[in-house]
Write a protein that holds these residues in place. Structure first.
Motif, mmCIF file in Angstrom:
data_model
loop_
_atom_site.group_PDB
_atom_site.id
_atom_site.type_symbol
_atom_site.label_atom_id
_atom_site.label_comp_id
_atom_site.label_asym_id
_atom_site.label_seq_id
_atom_site.Cartn_x
_atom_site.Cartn_y
_atom_site.Cartn_z
ATOM 1 N N SER A 17 0.830 -1.207 0.000
ATOM 2 C CA SER A 17 0.000 0.000 0.000
ATOM 3 C C SER A 17 0.862 1.253 0.000
ATOM 4 N N ARG A 19 0.033 5.767 0.284
ATOM 5 C CA ARG A 19 -0.931 6.856 0.301
ATOM 6 C C ARG A 19 -0.287 8.092 -0.308
ATOM 7 N N SER A 21 -0.452 12.076 -1.298
ATOM 8 C CA SER A 21 -1.047 13.326 -0.839
ATOM 9 C C SER A 21 -0.826 14.397 -1.882
ATOM 10 N N TYR A 80 -6.154 13.108 -0.974
ATOM 11 C CA TYR A 80 -5.383 11.889 -0.767
ATOM 12 C C TYR A 80 -5.819 10.800 -1.746
ATOM 13 N N GLN A 82 -5.458 6.742 -1.294
ATOM 14 C CA GLN A 82 -5.014 5.540 -0.618
ATOM 15 C C GLN A 82 -5.025 4.395 -1.607
ATOM 16 N N ASN A 84 -4.251 0.453 -2.147
ATOM 17 C CA ASN A 84 -4.035 -0.856 -1.529
ATOM 18 C C ASN A 84 -3.945 -1.941 -2.596
#
Length: 121
Positions: A17, A19, A21, A80, A82, A84
């Motif tokens: 994963s 993330r 920004s 953001y 995210q 995965n």
């Protein structure tokens, strides 16, 4: 006018994963729809995800549905992504963008410089 700066990219193994920004500057940031796009080597830039100005409406490319989640914090002027269950085919430069419609690629007028995401197999 909106200025956008992405961060959070890097190298990750498949299944991992990250993330991303995107920090925005400009007084009217919260009035813009925001989106994430990506461009892999030798390929055209493609839409990944978009979010309305309020955050209530979201859209995803079929290739990332169920794996990626877009969100925004208007108080922090940040959006953001995210990511995965990353796959090698997710490898690309990811760009943040601001525009008038979170679902229409052509509506995005302002772009960040991009952040590299590399997924190893």
């Amino acid at each position: 006018q909106v200025q956008l700066v992405e961060s959070g990219g890097g190298l990750v193994q498949a299944g991992g994963s990250l993330r991303l920004s995107c920090a925005a500057s400009g007084r009217t940031y919260s009035s813009y729809a925001m989106g994430w796009f990506r461009q892999a080597p030798g390929k055209e830039r493609e839409y990944v995800s978009g979010i309305s100005w309020s955050g209530a409406r979201k859209d995803y490319a079929d290739s990332v549905k169920g794996r990626f989640t877009i969100s925004r914090d208007n108080a922090a002027n940040t959006v953001y992504l995210q990511m995965n269950s990353l796959k090698p085919e997710d490898t690309a430069v990811y760009y943040c963008a601001a525009g008038s419609n979170w679902k229409r690629s052509a509506s995005f007028d302002y772009w960040g410089q991009g952040t590299q995401v590399t997924v190893s197999s």
